[in-house]
Design a protein around this motif. Structure first.
Motif, PDB file in Angstrom:
ATOM      1  N   GLY A  45       0.891  -1.180   0.188  1.00 30.59           N
ATOM      2  CA  GLY A  45       0.047   0.160  -0.141  1.00 30.59           C
ATOM      3  C   GLY A  45       0.782   1.049  -0.376  1.00 30.59           C
ATOM      4  O   GLY A  45       2.195   1.376  -0.922  1.00 30.59           O
ATOM      5  N   ALA A  46       0.398   2.072   0.383  1.00 27.99           N
ATOM      6  CA  ALA A  46       1.078   3.748   0.331  1.00 27.99           C
ATOM      7  C   ALA A  46       2.488   3.331   1.091  1.00 27.99           C
ATOM      8  O   ALA A  46       3.028   4.108   0.722  1.00 27.99           O
ATOM      9  CB  ALA A  46       0.778   4.756   1.224  1.00 27.99           C
ATOM     10  N   GLY A  47       2.407   2.711   2.643  1.00 25.81           N
ATOM     11  CA  GLY A  47       3.915   3.223   2.870  1.00 25.81           C
ATOM     12  C   GLY A  47       4.778   1.561   2.177  1.00 25.81           C
ATOM     13  O   GLY A  47       6.045   2.019   1.882  1.00 25.81           O
ATOM     14  N   GLY A  48       4.019   0.652   2.163  1.00 22.29           N
ATOM     15  CA  GLY A  48       4.962  -0.585   1.365  1.00 22.29           C
ATOM     16  C   GLY A  48       5.897  -0.242  -0.513  1.00 22.29           C
ATOM     17  O   GLY A  48       6.838  -0.523   0.002  1.00 22.29           O
ATOM     18  N   ALA A  49       4.473  -0.146  -1.080  1.00 24.77           N
ATOM     19  CA  ALA A  49       5.189   0.101  -1.945  1.00 24.77           C
ATOM     20  C   ALA A  49       5.776   1.323  -2.409  1.00 24.77           C
ATOM     21  O   ALA A  49       6.965   1.204  -3.261  1.00 24.77           O
ATOM     22  CB  ALA A  49       3.882   0.128  -2.818  1.00 24.77           C
ATOM     23  N   THR A  50       5.434   2.525  -2.015  1.00 24.49           N
ATOM     24  CA  THR A  50       6.099   3.704  -1.637  1.00 24.49           C
ATOM     25  C   THR A  50       7.788   3.194  -0.906  1.00 24.49           C
ATOM     26  O   THR A  50       8.844   3.431  -1.984  1.00 24.49           O
ATOM     27  CB  THR A  50       5.690   4.777  -0.671  1.00 24.49           C
ATOM     28  N   ALA A  51       7.899   2.365   0.283  1.00 27.48           N
ATOM     29  CA  ALA A  51       9.337   2.131   0.671  1.00 27.48           C
ATOM     30  C   ALA A  51      10.221   1.403  -0.301  1.00 27.48           C
ATOM     31  O   ALA A  51      11.456   1.213  -0.734  1.00 27.48           O
ATOM     32  CB  ALA A  51       9.323   1.550   1.892  1.00 27.48           C
ATOM     33  N   ALA A  52       9.186   0.627  -0.767  1.00 32.78           N
ATOM     34  CA  ALA A  52       9.764  -0.568  -2.115  1.00 32.78           C
ATOM     35  C   ALA A  52      10.645  -0.043  -3.097  1.00 32.78           C
ATOM     36  O   ALA A  52      11.575   0.185  -3.415  1.00 32.78           O
ATOM     37  CB  ALA A  52       8.715  -1.869  -2.285  1.00 32.78           C
ATOM     38  N   ARG A  53       9.556   1.046  -3.608  1.00 33.20           N
ATOM     39  CA  ARG A  53       9.899   1.904  -5.173  1.00 33.20           C
ATOM     40  C   ARG A  53      11.728   2.768  -4.713  1.00 33.20           C
ATOM     41  O   ARG A  53      12.343   2.772  -5.752  1.00 33.20           O
ATOM     42  CB  ARG A  53       8.562   2.403  -5.387  1.00 33.20           C
ATOM     43  N   TYR A  54      11.004   3.283  -3.242  1.00 34.52           N
ATOM     44  CA  TYR A  54      12.134   4.146  -3.010  1.00 34.52           C
ATOM     45  C   TYR A  54      13.445   3.696  -2.915  1.00 34.52           C
ATOM     46  O   TYR A  54      14.748   3.871  -3.004  1.00 34.52           O
ATOM     47  CB  TYR A  54      11.860   5.213  -1.930  1.00 34.52           C
ATOM     48  N   ILE A  55      13.705   2.241  -2.440  1.00 32.19           N
ATOM     49  CA  ILE A  55      14.870   1.786  -1.825  1.00 32.19           C
ATOM     50  C   ILE A  55      15.378   1.127  -3.432  1.00 32.19           C
ATOM     51  O   ILE A  55      16.538   1.413  -3.510  1.00 32.19           O
ATOM     52  CB  ILE A  55      14.578   0.609  -0.801  1.00 32.19           C
ATOM     53  N   SER A 340       4.906   9.135   3.284  1.00 25.22           N
ATOM     54  CA  SER A 340       5.814  10.371   3.601  1.00 25.22           C
ATOM     55  C   SER A 340       6.876   9.575   4.519  1.00 25.22           C
ATOM     56  O   SER A 340       8.030   9.653   4.556  1.00 25.22           O
ATOM     57  CB  SER A 340       5.306  10.783   4.777  1.00 25.22           C
ATOM     58  N   GLN A 341       5.591   8.795   5.465  1.00 24.09           N
ATOM     59  CA  GLN A 341       7.117   7.998   6.784  1.00 24.09           C
ATOM     60  C   GLN A 341       7.667   6.761   5.354  1.00 24.09           C
ATOM     61  O   GLN A 341       9.098   6.771   5.829  1.00 24.09           O
ATOM     62  CB  GLN A 341       6.342   7.055   7.234  1.00 24.09           C
ATOM     63  N   ALA A 342       7.998   6.463   4.528  1.00 22.33           N
ATOM     64  CA  ALA A 342       8.298   5.694   4.290  1.00 22.33           C
ATOM     65  C   ALA A 342       9.387   5.609   3.769  1.00 22.33           C
ATOM     66  O   ALA A 342      10.856   5.687   3.252  1.00 22.33           O
ATOM     67  CB  ALA A 342       7.960   4.639   2.672  1.00 22.33           C
ATOM     68  N   LYS A 343       9.270   7.576   2.610  1.00 22.88           N
ATOM     69  CA  LYS A 343      10.879   8.004   2.166  1.00 22.88           C
ATOM     70  C   LYS A 343      11.626   7.999   3.061  1.00 22.88           C
ATOM     71  O   LYS A 343      12.492   7.571   2.962  1.00 22.88           O
ATOM     72  CB  LYS A 343      10.196   9.768   1.900  1.00 22.88           C
ATOM     73  N   ARG A 362      12.361  14.225   7.645  1.00 24.31           N
ATOM     74  CA  ARG A 362      11.348  14.982   7.781  1.00 24.31           C
ATOM     75  C   ARG A 362       9.647  14.504   6.881  1.00 24.31           C
ATOM     76  O   ARG A 362       9.847  13.841   6.191  1.00 24.31           O
ATOM     77  CB  ARG A 362      11.491  16.801   6.910  1.00 24.31           C
ATOM     78  N   PHE A 363       8.582  14.923   7.910  1.00 21.47           N
ATOM     79  CA  PHE A 363       7.629  14.179   6.815  1.00 21.47           C
ATOM     80  C   PHE A 363       6.754  15.338   6.706  1.00 21.47           C
ATOM     81  O   PHE A 363       6.451  16.393   7.239  1.00 21.47           O
ATOM     82  CB  PHE A 363       6.438  13.766   8.829  1.00 21.47           C
ATOM     83  N   ALA A 364       5.481  14.732   6.285  1.00 19.49           N
ATOM     84  CA  ALA A 364       4.020  15.933   6.320  1.00 19.49           C
ATOM     85  C   ALA A 364       2.883  14.912   5.984  1.00 19.49           C
ATOM     86  O   ALA A 364       3.269  14.033   5.998  1.00 19.49           O
ATOM     87  CB  ALA A 364       4.722  16.967   4.201  1.00 19.49           C
ATOM     88  N   ASN A 365       1.643  15.657   5.534  1.00 23.92           N
ATOM     89  CA  ASN A 365       0.897  14.807   5.994  1.00 23.92           C
ATOM     90  C   ASN A 365      -0.128  16.031   5.593  1.00 23.92           C
ATOM     91  O   ASN A 365      -0.293  17.531   5.775  1.00 23.92           O
ATOM     92  CB  ASN A 365      -0.261  14.242   7.357  1.00 23.92           C
ATOM     93  N   THR A 366      -0.598  16.139   4.283  1.00 22.28           N
ATOM     94  CA  THR A 366      -2.128  16.361   3.684  1.00 22.28           C
ATOM     95  C   THR A 366      -3.540  15.437   3.903  1.00 22.28           C
ATOM     96  O   THR A 366      -3.078  14.887   3.213  1.00 22.28           O
ATOM     97  CB  THR A 366      -2.384  17.712   2.998  1.00 22.28           C
TER      98      THR A 366
END
Lengths: 427, 125
Positions: A45-55, A340-343, A362-366
């Motif tokens: 999801g938003a955390g896991g897919a982003t983490a996998a992609r950025y790593i 944001s946390q994933a990055k 650094r984190f952000a949310n909207t």
């Protein structure tokens, strides 16, 4: 004006700045033994897919990334309300993992992570296979605490769908709303804090009201809240009055005294105040971290405490917990937060495994919410890693009485965000 | 990983900055903009790798491929224009609370690093 392009930029290579970088970490893991280090990510999801992609993207082949996600197509929980409001086709919120595999070399494994052996750094899959890791990212989202609502159960959710994980549950809500009798009643029971997407129940009500106004205008919506107040309350109530005057009634927990029982067979919801008969209902129970976080031993109570600077578990330095499952105070549980946390985690993990620079977290949310056609509101904040928790730096919220152009721009902005974040997760 | 130090000189030409906002922010309302410049009017250092890291926060909303859908593209901007627009948000001369929030926490080095990074990405079609 001067424009710097890639060619010009390349000519400037050669000097290094340590801007904003923290100390160079020691390289650990398999990399130090000659093999490529391996990161396993549970949850796409938003955390896991982003983490996998950025790593994978930023390590440029230096780290093997394996993503374990049972679904071949991921339907986002965010924007599922817009499907309920007839603003989106359901297919438009579905995304595949081809981009992660083809563009970044992520090994996408469609299986269920059954257990984690933290001592031996292995994930055991439902199929029986096991995968070793140097670093493990757990981003499983939420599970329901069915017994938090008397009378509610896995079986009951077919008649009173929670719809708090995207998929058939959300489609079931739409089907049931569409089949309400003329002038019928929809009852929404939002969950107690903390839960995924704090404005979500109230945006859902807005979107169902939008649908009913066009298709069943004498219908009513009753919100039997489990809380005395809710996210963006003033903005929602102002919007409901403008668009759906008389259709929506919100009843605070302090007024009805709490949900005493739900009966999916009779579609009755019992409180101290009254027993409410629904023609369609959505009951969202209390929530907890997804089961694999519990299994991995990184939870304390219902959620997983993390180190704010890296999102590493406080219980196991080789496991990182992202998104809804984590205790990310003061960030809300949202797709934006998880992304944001994933990055931050990806940056920290790369640093640990390859010695790359680790920059300050650094984190952000909207969170955008749609109330009616071209009528959006938003709330957001920036955050930093405090010593014990993630702290707010600054925040904002839409103002009551914003003009039509601003509210329309806010809605259009949310569409842009959806396009941006899903590309940031899956492309 | 590419690492580089680039020195960016912030233009204090009012016309070019206002023009940059008009050109680059598209749908945003433009108006006369007060400019904040580097206190010493000297060079501001930007770091590509730092910019790439910071940009991860931007591309949650602004597509990294520059596709514009409700949120203006920011890829391929010239560095001066980028910094000018961010400063305009920082001093709340451009309206959008989300962008004001983002800009408020960026120091000059961070802005320059972001500007450097986004300037290297292909401009939106």
């Amino acid at each position: 004006m001067t424009k710097i392009n890639r060619r010009q930029f390349s000519a400037l290579l050669g000097t290094t700045a340590a801007a904003g970088a923290l100390a160079m970490p020691n390289v650990t893991g398999a990399a130090s033994h000659g093999a490529k280090p391996k990161v396993v990510v549970i949850g796409g999801g938003a955390g896991g897919a982003t983490a996998a992609r950025y790593i994978a993207k930023d390590s440029k082949g230096e780290i093997d990334v394996i993503l374990i996600e049972p679904s071949k197509r991921y339907y986002t929980c965010f924007f599922s309300n817009l499907y309920l409001g007839d603003f989106r086709e359901y297919a438009s919120i579905g995304h595949g993992y081809d981009g992660l595999a083809n563009n970044h070399g992520v090994n996408v494994v469609h299986d269920w992570a059954a257990s984690v052996d933290g001592a031996n750094k292995k994930v055991i899959l439902a199929s029986g296979a096991s995968i070793s890791y140097d670093k493990l990212v757990i981003s499983p989202g939420i599970d329901m605490k069915y017994d938090s609502v008397p009378g509610y159960s896995v079986e009951a959710q077919s008649k009173m769908p929670h719809g708090w994980k995207s998929g058939t549950q959300v489609q079931a809500i739409k089907h049931r709303v569409a089949n309400m009798p003329e002038g019928g009643t929809f009852v929404m029971v939002p969950p107690p804090n903390p839960f995924r997407c704090p404005p979500g129940p109230y945006e859902r009500v807005s979107m169902i009201a939008n649908y009913l106004k066009k298709n069943n205008p004498t219908a009513k919506i009753i919100i039997l809240d489990t809380k005395p107040k809710f996210s963006k309350q003033g903005l929602f109530e102002d919007g409901w009055q403008r668009h759906y005057d008389g259709m929506i009634e919100w009843i605070s927990s302090e007024v009805h005294g709490g949900i005493k029982n739900v009966n999916p067979d009779t579609m009755e919801i019992e409180t101290d105040l009254d027993t409410f008969k629904a023609d369609a209902a959505s009951v969202v129970p209390a929530q907890k971290a997804g089961a694999i976080a519990m299994n991995a031993g990184v939870t304390d109570g219902d959620w997983a405490p993390i180190m704010p600077a890296t999102m590493a578990s406080k219980a196991d330095p080789n496991i990182y917990v992202l998104g809804d499952a984590s205790v990310a105070k003061s960030m809300p549980k949202s797709g934006f937060s998880a992304n944001s946390q994933a990055k931050v985690a990806a940056n920290a993990i790369r640093g640990e495994l390859t010695g790359s620079k680790v920059f300050e977290a650094r984190f952000a949310n909207t969170c955008w919410s749609l109330i009616s056609d071209n009528d959006g509101v938003k709330v957001g904040a920036s955050y930093k890693a405090g010593a014990e928790k993630i702290d707010v730096v600054d925040k904002f919220i839409s103002k009551n009485g914003e003009d039509e152009a601003t509210r329309k721009a806010t809605y259009e902005e949310s569409e842009g965000w959806y396009s941006g974040i899903t590309a940031d997760m899956f492309s | 990983m590419v690492r580089v130090l680039v020195v960016l000189y912030i233009s204090i030409n009012i016309f070019s900055i206002t023009q940059a906002v008009a050109e680059r922010s598209g749908k945003l309302e433009t108006k006369a903009i007060l400019i904040t410049t580097h206190p010493n009017e000297g060079p501001v250092k930007g770091d590509f790798e730092y910019g790439e890291y910071l940009a991860a926060e931007c591309v949650t909303c602004h597509s990294a491929t520059g596709k514009d859908k409700g949120i203006p593209p920011i890829t391929g901007w010239d560095a001066e224009g980028f910094i000018s627009v961010m400063n305009a948000y920082k001093i709340k001369d451009l309206e959008n609370p989300a962008m004001q929030l983002i800009a408020a926490r960026l120091d000059e080095e961070q802005m320059a690093s972001l500007a450097l990074y986004f300037a290297t990405l292909p401009e939106a079609e």
